[in-house]
Design a protein around this motif. Structure first.
Motif, PDB file in Angstrom:
ATOM      1  N   UNK A   1       0.834  -1.202   0.000  1.00 41.29           N
ATOM      2  CA  UNK A   1       0.000   0.000   0.000  1.00 41.29           C
ATOM      3  C   UNK A   1       0.869   1.252   0.000  1.00 41.29           C
ATOM      4  N   UNK A   2       0.540   2.200  -0.882  1.00 42.02           N
ATOM      5  CA  UNK A   2       1.162   3.525  -0.918  1.00 42.02           C
ATOM      6  C   UNK A   2       0.052   4.554  -0.700  1.00 42.02           C
ATOM      7  N   UNK A   3       0.311   5.585   0.070  1.00 35.96           N
ATOM      8  CA  UNK A   3      -0.682   6.651   0.238  1.00 35.96           C
ATOM      9  C   UNK A   3      -0.060   7.978  -0.192  1.00 35.96           C
ATOM     10  N   UNK A   4      -0.876   8.834  -0.801  1.00 38.59           N
ATOM     11  CA  UNK A   4      -0.385  10.138  -1.239  1.00 38.59           C
ATOM     12  C   UNK A   4      -1.482  11.173  -1.019  1.00 38.59           C
ATOM     13  N   UNK A   5      -1.069  12.412  -0.734  1.00 45.38           N
ATOM     14  CA  UNK A   5      -2.028  13.479  -0.445  1.00 45.38           C
ATOM     15  C   UNK A   5      -1.416  14.820  -0.828  1.00 45.38           C
ATOM     16  N   UNK A   6      -2.255  15.814  -1.199  1.00 48.23           N
ATOM     17  CA  UNK A   6      -1.728  17.133  -1.596  1.00 48.23           C
ATOM     18  C   UNK A   6      -1.090  17.838  -0.403  1.00 48.23           C
ATOM     19  N   UNK A   7      -0.022  18.579  -0.662  1.00 49.51           N
ATOM     20  CA  UNK A   7       0.612  19.303   0.444  1.00 49.51           C
ATOM     21  C   UNK A   7      -0.264  20.438   0.971  1.00 49.51           C
ATOM     22  N   UNK A   8      -1.311  20.799   0.244  1.00 50.72           N
ATOM     23  CA  UNK A   8      -2.250  21.814   0.727  1.00 50.72           C
ATOM     24  C   UNK A   8      -3.424  21.204   1.488  1.00 50.72           C
ATOM     25  N   UNK A   9      -3.470  19.884   1.547  1.00 51.36           N
ATOM     26  CA  UNK A   9      -4.550  19.187   2.248  1.00 51.36           C
ATOM     27  C   UNK A   9      -3.950  18.056   3.076  1.00 51.36           C
ATOM     28  N   UNK A  10      -3.063  18.457   3.966  1.00 51.64           N
ATOM     29  CA  UNK A  10      -2.353  17.492   4.796  1.00 51.64           C
ATOM     30  C   UNK A  10      -3.285  16.855   5.823  1.00 51.64           C
ATOM     31  N   UNK A  11      -3.136  15.556   6.087  1.00 51.60           N
ATOM     32  CA  UNK A  11      -3.831  14.943   7.218  1.00 51.60           C
ATOM     33  C   UNK A  11      -3.280  15.503   8.539  1.00 51.60           C
ATOM     34  N   UNK A  12      -4.077  15.466   9.579  1.00 54.36           N
ATOM     35  CA  UNK A  12      -3.597  15.910  10.893  1.00 54.36           C
ATOM     36  C   UNK A  12      -2.594  14.917  11.469  1.00 54.36           C
ATOM     37  N   UNK A  13      -2.750  13.653  11.087  1.00 57.22           N
ATOM     38  CA  UNK A  13      -1.849  12.604  11.586  1.00 57.22           C
ATOM     39  C   UNK A  13      -1.339  11.792  10.409  1.00 57.22           C
ATOM     40  N   UNK A  14      -0.026  11.536  10.398  1.00 58.40           N
ATOM     41  CA  UNK A  14       0.592  10.692   9.379  1.00 58.40           C
ATOM     42  C   UNK A  14       1.480   9.668  10.088  1.00 58.40           C
TER      43      UNK A  14
END
Length: 470
Positions: free
Chosen positions: A175-188
């Protein structure tokens, strides 16, 4: 007196140099002490000596088959162990190999094929059917903006621990996860171990199975939908491809299920007949498409061509997207492919070959490749319909591969269609979609962008051929 003065000046210079050296050593010592304090424990770093020892032990213990040994020498590929990395991918943060399939981690480059695919947490119900049929590495890139990451981590834990087939998901799926740097999760999560320590519940105290978490949060409630974000589908496709550690891959939609035994069938075909590959660099490059079908809701997914034909004759199966874009996925000589006599133990073989020109200029095949073909254009998105060609009138056909196949056409790629293997979409015949006004506007804008910007770029980069179309 002059001699004394010179000696005094020399001593001063010497003391100054010694002072500078001492200061530098003190600073170096302090920095080393600080570095020791901030280095995480061994189970939190991306790669350490234990990883290497585990890799060596796994390689030594793994029995290398004659076929793998032969193909390794033929392909001249290098084995590569999967390891966790935090990377920047354009405007996205990527946790590559966040959770690694136990058998996929050290798989040999010529030992299997990797099924590369994409989605979000709402697609997890397709994972087990794919893995049950593939039984080889699966590279799964998941879009996880904002709090969608939490839903995704819960989904990962559930499919790895709570399904009847969880053991093969643990074996094969990375599994790979990716997200925009302008919509960061609160926890990684910091590493794989932290994900695997995440609490999960499979059943209640009375034994009742807990519903999968990916069915409890509807897509309309996702962070992506609430924030009105587009789905960067081609970013995910490239991430999944780049993470593969086998020589051959099949870049596919997660809702497309392969016929049984395909991985061994393909490698056996290559080992049996090396000429199916374009080993001479002077030969045109080639890929190996599979026929794609869809079946009625409620029909059993066919395991082989015999079962597929039974559904076809009962009008429970048809070509993929046949209702609204029959040319998009129809293989050359598809009628002959279907009518051909099928033996239970018939080996995989090349059925036909063609270029993506003339009557096949709209073809968007799913194929096996050596992962050297052009990557997907990441400027296009699912919602904008820009990653697929736009169909006539107000009907929009979502065509994800259009620019990649356009580039491959310009490069002169050959498409060698395989028989009797196939892909079949999860049950449910695709109906003609109703175009939403917002999507229509986005599609029209992207069409102009394609004509004015992307097509001229591709002709400069890959050459010009008027037979090739987007």
């Amino acid at each position: 007196m002059a001699v004394v003065t010179c000696k005094t000046r020399g001593n001063i210079r010497l003391w100054a140099i010694l002072a500078l050296v001492t200061t530098a050593l003190l600073l170096l010592w302090r920095n080393l002490r600080l570095a020791q304090q901030i280095i995480p424990e061994p189970d939190t770093i991306a790669y350490n000596a234990d990883d290497y020892v585990d890799y060596v032990e796994a390689v030594v213990q793994r029995e290398i088959s004659p076929r793998t040994r032969e193909l390794s020498q033929l392909l001249k590929c290098r084995n590569r162990s999967l390891r966790f990395q935090r990377l920047q991918h354009g405007e996205y943060w990527l946790l590559q190999n966040l959770v690694i399939g136990e058998k996929s981690r050290n798989i040999g480059c010529a030992e299997a094929l990797t099924y590369t695919t994409i989605g979000d947490y709402t697609f997890f119900d397709n994972l087990l059917p794919v893995v049950e049929r593939w039984l080889a590495p699966v590279s799964f890139a998941i879009h996880t903006p904002g709090y969608d990451l939490n839903a995704t981590l819960d989904a990962i834990q559930y499919v790895r621990n709570c399904l009847e087939g969880s053991d093969i998901i643990r074996d094969w799926v990375t599994f790979h996860v990716y997200f925009p740097n302008k919509h960061m999760p609160e926890y990684v999560p910091l590493n794989e171990a932290e994900v695997l320590r995440r609490p999960f519940i499979c059943s209640m105290t009375n034994g009742t199975q807990i519903p999968p978490p990916y069915t409890l949060v509807p897509r309309s409630e996702s962070y992506k939908e609430r924030s009105n974000l587009t789905y960067p589908i081609n970013v995910g496709r490239n991430i999944a491809r780049q993470a593969a550690n086998t020589h051959f891959i099949l870049a596919s939609d997660i809702e497309l299920y392969p016929s049984l035994g395909f991985v061994d069938q393909f490698l056996d075909m290559v080992a049996r007949n090396h000429s199916v590959l374009a080993m001479d660099p002077r030969q045109p490059r080639r890929v190996y498409p599979l026929a794609v079908f869809e079946i009625e809701d409620g029909a059993m997914v066919p395991r082989d061509k015999f079962e597929l034909l039974n559904l076809w004759r009962k009008h429970l199966a048809q070509g993929f997207h046949q209702k609204f874009c029959s040319s998009c996925h129809k293989i050359p000589n598809q009628e002959s492919w279907l009518e051909r006599e099928f033996g239970a133990h018939e080996p995989l073989q090349v059925f036909s070959q063609t270029l993506r020109e003339k009557e096949f200029r709209s073809w968007e095949p799913f194929y096996v490749s050596d992962n050297t073909e052009p990557f997907f254009d990441e400027r296009v998105t699912w919602e904008g319909q820009s990653n697929k060609r736009i169909q006539v009138t107000i009907v929009f056909v979502i065509r994800i591969y259009i620019f990649q196949n356009y580039a491959m056409c310009l490069m002169g790629y050959e498409y060698h269609v395989l028989y009797p293997a196939f892909l079949v979409h999860s049950p449910g015949i695709k109906k003609t979609p109703k175009a939403k006004s917002a999507r229509k506007v986005a599609a029209n804008k992207m069409t102009k962008f394609i004509r004015d910007k992307i097509e001229p770029e591709y002709r400069v980069l890959f050459g010009n051929n008027f037979e090739c179309r987007t």
